[in-house]
Design a protein around this motif. Structure first.
Motif, PDB file in Angstrom:
ATOM      1  N   ILE A 199       0.875  -1.113   0.024  1.00 62.20           N
ATOM      2  CA  ILE A 199      -0.001   0.094  -0.056  1.00 62.20           C
ATOM      3  C   ILE A 199       0.794   1.211   0.076  1.00 62.20           C
ATOM      4  O   ILE A 199       2.122   1.218   0.432  1.00 62.20           O
ATOM      5  N   LEU A 200       0.273   2.382  -0.447  1.00 62.50           N
ATOM      6  CA  LEU A 200       1.091   3.485  -0.673  1.00 62.50           C
ATOM      7  C   LEU A 200       1.644   4.259   0.702  1.00 62.50           C
ATOM      8  O   LEU A 200       0.998   4.128   1.695  1.00 62.50           O
ATOM      9  N   LYS A 201       3.007   4.327   0.678  1.00 66.48           N
ATOM     10  CA  LYS A 201       3.600   5.187   1.933  1.00 66.48           C
ATOM     11  C   LYS A 201       4.461   6.307   1.415  1.00 66.48           C
ATOM     12  O   LYS A 201       4.706   6.457   0.098  1.00 66.48           O
ATOM     13  N   THR A 202       4.857   7.113   2.167  1.00 73.59           N
ATOM     14  CA  THR A 202       5.584   8.254   1.625  1.00 73.59           C
ATOM     15  C   THR A 202       7.071   8.131   2.227  1.00 73.59           C
ATOM     16  O   THR A 202       7.177   7.923   3.443  1.00 73.59           O
ATOM     17  N   PHE A 203       7.994   8.258   1.259  1.00 73.18           N
ATOM     18  CA  PHE A 203       9.572   8.220   1.616  1.00 73.18           C
ATOM     19  C   PHE A 203       9.807   9.282   2.731  1.00 73.18           C
ATOM     20  O   PHE A 203       9.306  10.526   2.570  1.00 73.18           O
ATOM     21  N   ALA A 204      10.505   8.949   3.809  1.00 76.62           N
ATOM     22  CA  ALA A 204      10.637   9.951   4.762  1.00 76.62           C
ATOM     23  C   ALA A 204      11.448  11.069   4.166  1.00 76.62           C
ATOM     24  O   ALA A 204      12.372  11.124   3.369  1.00 76.62           O
ATOM     25  N   GLY A 205      10.805  12.448   4.839  1.00 72.98           N
ATOM     26  CA  GLY A 205      11.557  13.481   4.357  1.00 72.98           C
ATOM     27  C   GLY A 205      11.205  14.146   2.913  1.00 72.98           C
ATOM     28  O   GLY A 205      11.792  14.998   2.473  1.00 72.98           O
ATOM     29  N   THR A 206      10.238  13.331   2.393  1.00 72.19           N
ATOM     30  CA  THR A 206       9.914  13.809   0.929  1.00 72.19           C
ATOM     31  C   THR A 206       8.366  13.775   0.931  1.00 72.19           C
ATOM     32  O   THR A 206       7.514  13.649   1.799  1.00 72.19           O
ATOM     33  N   ASN A 207       7.972  14.305  -0.185  1.00 73.90           N
ATOM     34  CA  ASN A 207       6.162  14.347  -0.642  1.00 73.90           C
ATOM     35  C   ASN A 207       6.261  13.219  -1.611  1.00 73.90           C
ATOM     36  O   ASN A 207       5.105  13.316  -2.194  1.00 73.90           O
ATOM     37  N   THR A 208       7.035  12.094  -1.658  1.00 74.73           N
ATOM     38  CA  THR A 208       6.953  11.053  -2.712  1.00 74.73           C
ATOM     39  C   THR A 208       6.277   9.943  -2.235  1.00 74.73           C
ATOM     40  O   THR A 208       6.742   9.341  -1.298  1.00 74.73           O
ATOM     41  N   ASP A 209       5.290   9.602  -2.726  1.00 74.46           N
ATOM     42  CA  ASP A 209       4.600   8.280  -2.458  1.00 74.46           C
ATOM     43  C   ASP A 209       5.051   6.975  -2.979  1.00 74.46           C
ATOM     44  O   ASP A 209       5.655   7.211  -4.372  1.00 74.46           O
ATOM     45  N   THR A 210       5.017   5.872  -2.647  1.00 76.00           N
ATOM     46  CA  THR A 210       5.657   4.552  -3.312  1.00 76.00           C
ATOM     47  C   THR A 210       4.837   3.346  -2.747  1.00 76.00           C
ATOM     48  O   THR A 210       4.393   3.352  -1.698  1.00 76.00           O
ATOM     49  N   GLY A 211       4.990   2.555  -3.669  1.00 72.65           N
ATOM     50  CA  GLY A 211       4.404   1.150  -3.077  1.00 72.65           C
ATOM     51  C   GLY A 211       5.469   0.325  -3.087  1.00 72.65           C
ATOM     52  O   GLY A 211       5.095  -1.153  -3.130  1.00 72.65           O
ATOM     53  N   ILE A 212       6.714   0.574  -2.952  1.00 71.01           N
ATOM     54  CA  ILE A 212       7.886  -0.342  -2.909  1.00 71.01           C
ATOM     55  C   ILE A 212       7.797  -1.357  -1.782  1.00 71.01           C
ATOM     56  O   ILE A 212       8.528  -2.197  -1.923  1.00 71.01           O
ATOM     57  N   TYR A 213       7.348  -0.723  -0.555  1.00 66.72           N
ATOM     58  CA  TYR A 213       7.412  -1.619   0.675  1.00 66.72           C
ATOM     59  C   TYR A 213       6.128  -2.500   0.683  1.00 66.72           C
ATOM     60  O   TYR A 213       5.399  -2.640   1.406  1.00 66.72           O
ATOM     61  N   LYS A 214       6.699  -3.652   0.027  1.00 70.31           N
ATOM     62  CA  LYS A 214       5.408  -4.785  -0.222  1.00 70.31           C
ATOM     63  C   LYS A 214       5.675  -5.680   1.090  1.00 70.31           C
ATOM     64  O   LYS A 214       6.752  -6.114   1.485  1.00 70.31           O
ATOM     65  N   GLN A 215       4.481  -6.062   1.396  1.00 66.95           N
ATOM     66  CA  GLN A 215       4.488  -7.047   2.718  1.00 66.95           C
ATOM     67  C   GLN A 215       3.787  -8.389   1.996  1.00 66.95           C
ATOM     68  O   GLN A 215       3.042  -8.493   1.145  1.00 66.95           O
ATOM     69  N   GLU A 216       4.292  -9.494   2.717  1.00 61.86           N
ATOM     70  CA  GLU A 216       4.056 -10.836   2.298  1.00 61.86           C
ATOM     71  C   GLU A 216       2.500 -11.057   2.279  1.00 61.86           C
ATOM     72  O   GLU A 216       1.684 -10.516   3.516  1.00 61.86           O
TER      73      GLU A 216
END
Length: 239
Positions: free
Chosen positions: A14-31
């Motif tokens: 699910i979408l998270k924001t990289f620390a210290g930025t306004n950039t969203d990412t879905g790279i942190y994927k969970q099993e």
């Protein structure tokens, strides 16, 4: 191709924001134990940039876990400690299955679904944020071990522990290792670019890339893709 490839982990994010930025990412994927795979990807899997990630030609991302040991040796800490399954936002985690084993257009049965190799990953600047290294995207590109994507030919339920069963290989002379070498190393080999531009199972954007190189005799500018989103960030944060 006779080897049995087991899906050791199935991941979505699910979408998270990289620390210290306004950039969203879905790279942190969970099993997860299972998920339905449709033509745009696994149900519930999100991307921070829908223009360049996800969609029919990039529905499912696969990165070879075999590469993590090398990366841990090459990268400084704490980035090296991030190098474990899931670090590159892959949906599928396997072992013993790399870019040398997969060809453009390969078709696999995966659970109830049928998928086809569409293209290698083209690393982007979000990896610089993920690993806290200003040139992580460039490093991955230079390694020619970037991972790859599938398109979905038949939707269906996918489970952890399912196997990739090889069904078709329309382009045996085009392993992804060769394609990556042409894209980022021997970039203007005319005969190979002619072949690449006419691979019907290759994603349209990469066929277009080959055609443009043939027309212009030049390699496209990679700077924006590799660095643009992080140039203005002093001291990238480690995640």
């Amino acid at each position: 191709m006779a080897k049995v490839v087991v899906i050791r982990e199935l991941r979505l994010g699910i979408l998270k924001t990289f620390a210290g930025t306004n950039t969203d990412t879905g790279i942190y994927k969970q099993e997860v134990d299972s998920a339905f795979l449709n033509t745009n990807g696994l149900s519930g899997d999100q991307q921070g940039d829908n223009n360049h990630h996800g969609g029919p030609e990039k529905a499912l991302h696969h990165f070879a876990s075999d590469h993590y040991a090398r990366l841990r040796k090459e990268l400084p800490e704490p980035a090296a400690s991030h190098c474990k399954p899931g670090a590159f936002g892959e949906n599928l985690v396997t072992e013993g299955f790399t870019e040398t084993d997969v060809c453009v257009g390969d078709v696999f049965k995966l659970g109830e679904a049928v998928i086809q190799v569409s293209q290698p990953r083209q690393p982007c600047w979000r990896l610089n944020l993920r690993f806290g290294i200003s040139d992580m995207s460039q490093r991955l590109q230079n390694s020619l071990r970037t991972g790859w994507y599938y398109r979905v030919m038949q939707p269906g339920l996918v489970r952890r522990g399912d196997t990739l069963t090889h069904e078709q290989r329309p382009n045996p002379s085009w392993p992804l290792s060769r394609l990556l070498s042409l894209m980022y190393d021997a970039t203007l080999e005319h005969a190979a670019l002619m072949e690449m531009a006419n691979l019907p199972q290759l994603s349209p954007n990469l066929r277009g890339l080959a055609q443009k190189r043939l027309e212009t005799g030049k390699v496209e500018d990679w700077e924006r893709r590799l660095f643009d989103g992080t140039r203005s960030i002093p001291g990238l944060p480690y995640q």
